[in-house]
Design a protein around this motif. Structure first.
Motif, PDB file in Angstrom:
ATOM      1  N   MET A  57       1.315 -93.573  73.723  1.00  0.00           N
ATOM      2  CA  MET A  57       2.654 -93.653  73.173  1.00  0.00           C
ATOM      3  C   MET A  57       2.582 -93.259  71.699  1.00  0.00           C
ATOM      4  O   MET A  57       1.728 -93.710  70.969  1.00  0.00           O
ATOM      5  CB  MET A  57       3.187 -95.072  73.334  1.00  0.00           C
ATOM      6  CG  MET A  57       4.610 -95.223  72.871  1.00  0.00           C
ATOM      7  SD  MET A  57       5.216 -96.904  73.042  1.00  0.00           S
ATOM      8  CE  MET A  57       5.162 -97.104  74.790  1.00  0.00           C
ATOM      9  N   SER A  58       3.506 -92.459  71.291  1.00  0.00           N
ATOM     10  CA  SER A  58       3.534 -91.963  69.918  1.00  0.00           C
ATOM     11  C   SER A  58       4.168 -92.977  68.985  1.00  0.00           C
ATOM     12  O   SER A  58       5.095 -93.687  69.358  1.00  0.00           O
ATOM     13  CB  SER A  58       4.336 -90.662  69.875  1.00  0.00           C
ATOM     14  OG  SER A  58       4.752 -90.372  68.577  1.00  0.00           O
ATOM     15  N   ASP A  59       3.682 -93.023  67.741  1.00  0.00           N
ATOM     16  CA  ASP A  59       4.319 -93.918  66.775  1.00  0.00           C
ATOM     17  C   ASP A  59       5.674 -93.371  66.328  1.00  0.00           C
ATOM     18  O   ASP A  59       6.366 -93.994  65.535  1.00  0.00           O
ATOM     19  CB  ASP A  59       3.418 -94.218  65.590  1.00  0.00           C
ATOM     20  CG  ASP A  59       3.096 -93.008  64.740  1.00  0.00           C
ATOM     21  OD1 ASP A  59       3.458 -91.882  65.127  1.00  0.00           O
ATOM     22  OD2 ASP A  59       2.471 -93.190  63.693  1.00  0.00           O
ATOM     23  N   LYS A  60       6.069 -92.215  66.829  1.00  0.00           N
ATOM     24  CA  LYS A  60       7.395 -91.672  66.573  1.00  0.00           C
ATOM     25  C   LYS A  60       8.354 -91.969  67.723  1.00  0.00           C
ATOM     26  O   LYS A  60       9.411 -91.406  67.813  1.00  0.00           O
ATOM     27  CB  LYS A  60       7.329 -90.149  66.341  1.00  0.00           C
ATOM     28  CG  LYS A  60       6.676 -89.793  65.025  1.00  0.00           C
ATOM     29  CD  LYS A  60       7.531 -90.281  63.899  1.00  0.00           C
ATOM     30  CE  LYS A  60       6.936 -89.896  62.566  1.00  0.00           C
ATOM     31  NZ  LYS A  60       7.629 -90.502  61.455  1.00  0.00           N
ATOM     32  N   LEU A  61       7.953 -92.869  68.631  1.00  0.00           N
ATOM     33  CA  LEU A  61       8.812 -93.242  69.745  1.00  0.00           C
ATOM     34  C   LEU A  61      10.179 -93.682  69.254  1.00  0.00           C
ATOM     35  O   LEU A  61      11.199 -93.220  69.725  1.00  0.00           O
ATOM     36  CB  LEU A  61       8.172 -94.366  70.565  1.00  0.00           C
ATOM     37  CG  LEU A  61       9.084 -95.016  71.595  1.00  0.00           C
ATOM     38  CD1 LEU A  61       9.371 -94.053  72.725  1.00  0.00           C
ATOM     39  CD2 LEU A  61       8.474 -96.288  72.131  1.00  0.00           C
ATOM     40  N   ILE A  62      10.181 -94.586  68.294  1.00  0.00           N
ATOM     41  CA  ILE A  62      11.432 -95.105  67.754  1.00  0.00           C
ATOM     42  C   ILE A  62      11.758 -94.300  66.512  1.00  0.00           C
ATOM     43  O   ILE A  62      11.002 -94.257  65.562  1.00  0.00           O
ATOM     44  CB  ILE A  62      11.314 -96.609  67.436  1.00  0.00           C
ATOM     45  CG1 ILE A  62      11.016 -97.387  68.722  1.00  0.00           C
ATOM     46  CG2 ILE A  62      12.601 -97.112  66.798  1.00  0.00           C
ATOM     47  CD1 ILE A  62      10.735 -98.849  68.503  1.00  0.00           C
ATOM     48  N   VAL A  90      20.542-100.644  67.164  1.00  0.00           N
ATOM     49  CA  VAL A  90      20.261 -99.652  68.200  1.00  0.00           C
ATOM     50  C   VAL A  90      19.444 -98.528  67.576  1.00  0.00           C
ATOM     51  O   VAL A  90      19.929 -97.829  66.686  1.00  0.00           O
ATOM     52  CB  VAL A  90      21.570 -99.084  68.798  1.00  0.00           C
ATOM     53  CG1 VAL A  90      21.259 -98.028  69.857  1.00  0.00           C
ATOM     54  CG2 VAL A  90      22.440-100.199  69.363  1.00  0.00           C
ATOM     55  N   PHE A  91      18.215 -98.376  68.046  1.00  0.00           N
ATOM     56  CA  PHE A  91      17.359 -97.277  67.602  1.00  0.00           C
ATOM     57  C   PHE A  91      17.335 -96.208  68.671  1.00  0.00           C
ATOM     58  O   PHE A  91      17.194 -96.509  69.854  1.00  0.00           O
ATOM     59  CB  PHE A  91      15.918 -97.752  67.358  1.00  0.00           C
ATOM     60  CG  PHE A  91      15.710 -98.484  66.081  1.00  0.00           C
ATOM     61  CD1 PHE A  91      15.561 -97.791  64.888  1.00  0.00           C
ATOM     62  CD2 PHE A  91      15.649 -99.865  66.065  1.00  0.00           C
ATOM     63  CE1 PHE A  91      15.352 -98.468  63.694  1.00  0.00           C
ATOM     64  CE2 PHE A  91      15.437-100.552  64.868  1.00  0.00           C
ATOM     65  CZ  PHE A  91      15.296 -99.848  63.693  1.00  0.00           C
ATOM     66  N   GLU A  92      17.447 -94.965  68.268  1.00  0.00           N
ATOM     67  CA  GLU A  92      17.212 -93.860  69.185  1.00  0.00           C
ATOM     68  C   GLU A  92      15.703 -93.735  69.395  1.00  0.00           C
ATOM     69  O   GLU A  92      14.915 -94.157  68.555  1.00  0.00           O
ATOM     70  CB  GLU A  92      17.757 -92.552  68.608  1.00  0.00           C
ATOM     71  CG  GLU A  92      19.259 -92.508  68.563  1.00  0.00           C
ATOM     72  CD  GLU A  92      19.787 -91.161  68.082  1.00  0.00           C
ATOM     73  OE1 GLU A  92      19.003 -90.204  67.918  1.00  0.00           O
ATOM     74  OE2 GLU A  92      21.002 -91.090  67.865  1.00  0.00           O
ATOM     75  N   THR A  93      15.321 -93.161  70.526  1.00  0.00           N
ATOM     76  CA  THR A  93      13.910 -92.909  70.791  1.00  0.00           C
ATOM     77  C   THR A  93      13.731 -91.446  71.147  1.00  0.00           C
ATOM     78  O   THR A  93      14.707 -90.729  71.379  1.00  0.00           O
ATOM     79  CB  THR A  93      13.385 -93.767  71.967  1.00  0.00           C
ATOM     80  OG1 THR A  93      13.998 -93.322  73.177  1.00  0.00           O
ATOM     81  CG2 THR A  93      13.662 -95.248  71.756  1.00  0.00           C
ATOM     82  N   ASN A  94      12.491 -91.023  71.224  1.00  0.00           N
ATOM     83  CA  ASN A  94      12.227 -89.653  71.644  1.00  0.00           C
ATOM     84  C   ASN A  94      12.135 -89.562  73.165  1.00  0.00           C
ATOM     85  O   ASN A  94      11.793 -88.531  73.703  1.00  0.00           O
ATOM     86  CB  ASN A  94      10.967 -89.090  70.973  1.00  0.00           C
ATOM     87  CG  ASN A  94       9.702 -89.835  71.347  1.00  0.00           C
ATOM     88  OD1 ASN A  94       9.708 -90.722  72.186  1.00  0.00           O
ATOM     89  ND2 ASN A  94       8.600 -89.480  70.720  1.00  0.00           N
ATOM     90  N   LEU A  95      12.432 -90.659  73.838  1.00  0.00           N
ATOM     91  CA  LEU A  95      12.504 -90.692  75.289  1.00  0.00           C
ATOM     92  C   LEU A  95      13.974 -90.818  75.681  1.00  0.00           C
ATOM     93  O   LEU A  95      14.857 -90.759  74.838  1.00  0.00           O
ATOM     94  CB  LEU A  95      11.663 -91.843  75.827  1.00  0.00           C
ATOM     95  CG  LEU A  95      10.178 -91.740  75.457  1.00  0.00           C
ATOM     96  CD1 LEU A  95       9.435 -92.988  75.852  1.00  0.00           C
ATOM     97  CD2 LEU A  95       9.551 -90.512  76.090  1.00  0.00           C
ATOM     98  N   ASP A  96      14.238 -91.041  76.925  1.00  0.00           N
ATOM     99  CA  ASP A  96      15.608 -91.035  77.417  1.00  0.00           C
ATOM    100  C   ASP A  96      16.228 -92.438  77.409  1.00  0.00           C
ATOM    101  O   ASP A  96      16.833 -92.854  78.393  1.00  0.00           O
ATOM    102  CB  ASP A  96      15.632 -90.439  78.826  1.00  0.00           C
ATOM    103  CG  ASP A  96      17.028 -90.101  79.304  1.00  0.00           C
ATOM    104  OD1 ASP A  96      17.907 -89.883  78.455  1.00  0.00           O
ATOM    105  OD2 ASP A  96      17.229 -90.071  80.535  1.00  0.00           O
ATOM    106  N   TYR A  97      16.012 -93.181  76.320  1.00  0.00           N
ATOM    107  CA  TYR A  97      16.620 -94.504  76.228  1.00  0.00           C
ATOM    108  C   TYR A  97      16.758 -94.923  74.770  1.00  0.00           C
ATOM    109  O   TYR A  97      16.181 -94.316  73.872  1.00  0.00           O
ATOM    110  CB  TYR A  97      15.832 -95.552  77.021  1.00  0.00           C
ATOM    111  CG  TYR A  97      14.378 -95.732  76.644  1.00  0.00           C
ATOM    112  CD1 TYR A  97      13.999 -96.442  75.508  1.00  0.00           C
ATOM    113  CD2 TYR A  97      13.371 -95.219  77.456  1.00  0.00           C
ATOM    114  CE1 TYR A  97      12.674 -96.620  75.179  1.00  0.00           C
ATOM    115  CE2 TYR A  97      12.028 -95.399  77.134  1.00  0.00           C
ATOM    116  CZ  TYR A  97      11.697 -96.098  75.998  1.00  0.00           C
ATOM    117  OH  TYR A  97      10.375 -96.284  75.673  1.00  0.00           O
ATOM    118  N   TYR A  98      17.551 -95.975  74.578  1.00  0.00           N
ATOM    119  CA  TYR A  98      17.716 -96.613  73.277  1.00  0.00           C
ATOM    120  C   TYR A  98      16.987 -97.951  73.307  1.00  0.00           C
ATOM    121  O   TYR A  98      16.906 -98.602  74.338  1.00  0.00           O
ATOM    122  CB  TYR A  98      19.192 -96.896  72.976  1.00  0.00           C
ATOM    123  CG  TYR A  98      20.059 -95.683  72.918  1.00  0.00           C
ATOM    124  CD1 TYR A  98      20.136 -94.910  71.769  1.00  0.00           C
ATOM    125  CD2 TYR A  98      20.830 -95.304  74.022  1.00  0.00           C
ATOM    126  CE1 TYR A  98      20.948 -93.787  71.716  1.00  0.00           C
ATOM    127  CE2 TYR A  98      21.648 -94.188  73.972  1.00  0.00           C
ATOM    128  CZ  TYR A  98      21.705 -93.433  72.819  1.00  0.00           C
ATOM    129  OH  TYR A  98      22.500 -92.323  72.769  1.00  0.00           O
TER     130      TYR A  98
END
Length: 160
Positions: free
Chosen positions: A1-6, A43-51
């Motif tokens: 998992m990337s530390d840029k997830l969030i 609410v944080f955006e992520t680099n995946l398909d969810y918040y």
């Protein structure tokens, strides 16, 4: 998992009534609810398909979160952001309108958002690594940190 997830993109919002309808209390008892009004969440955006949505609490009486003040206030309140009650949301309609929090808490939040963001990521990553067997915690350590966590409801969204 990337530390840029969030990502650094965040908003303070309410959860919609459709979220609570689709996550009823009898099936999801760890999800926070307030009678008559929704919880405010960051609410944080992520680099995946969810918040990643993490609720603000008036009484945060454990260490799995960010406390706005070093000790409880004289009225007994201990406000903060509760990592153990984070929600993983894919549906945009579960995120309600913008919201405001106490001005003093907002200043503290803004000064510490990078720390909060990192701690949220670490809490989420620790859970995922334990559940997937990458870094298994001792059962007592896992229970101390995740026993009352809402993350157990979001394995599908997390892909685990």
């Amino acid at each position: 998992m990337s530390d840029k997830l969030i990502s650094n993109v965040y908003e303070i919002r309410e959860l919609s009534s459709s979220f609570y309808t689709n996550y009823p209390e009898h099936l999801y008892p760890e999800i926070l609810r307030k009678k008559g009004r929704p919880y405010d969440v960051i609410v944080f955006e992520t680099n995946l398909d969810y918040y990643v949505c993490v609720p603000f609490r008036t009484y945060l009486n454990h260490n799995q979160g960010f406390h706005f003040y070093p000790k409880p206030l004289k009225n007994g309140e201990n406000p903060g952001i509760d990592y153990s009650k984070m929600l993983i949301i894919k549906e945009n309609d579960y995120i309600g309108p913008s919201s405001l929090i106490n001005a003093t808490q907002m200043v503290c939040f803004n000064k510490n958002v990078a720390t909060i963001q990192q701690e949220i990521f670490e809490y989420l990553e620790g859970y995922i690594k334990n559940v997937t067997g990458i870094n298994i915690l001792h059962p007592s350590q896992f229970n101390r940190k995740y026993q009352f966590s809402t993350l157990k409801y979001f394995h599908t969204e997390l892909g685990i």
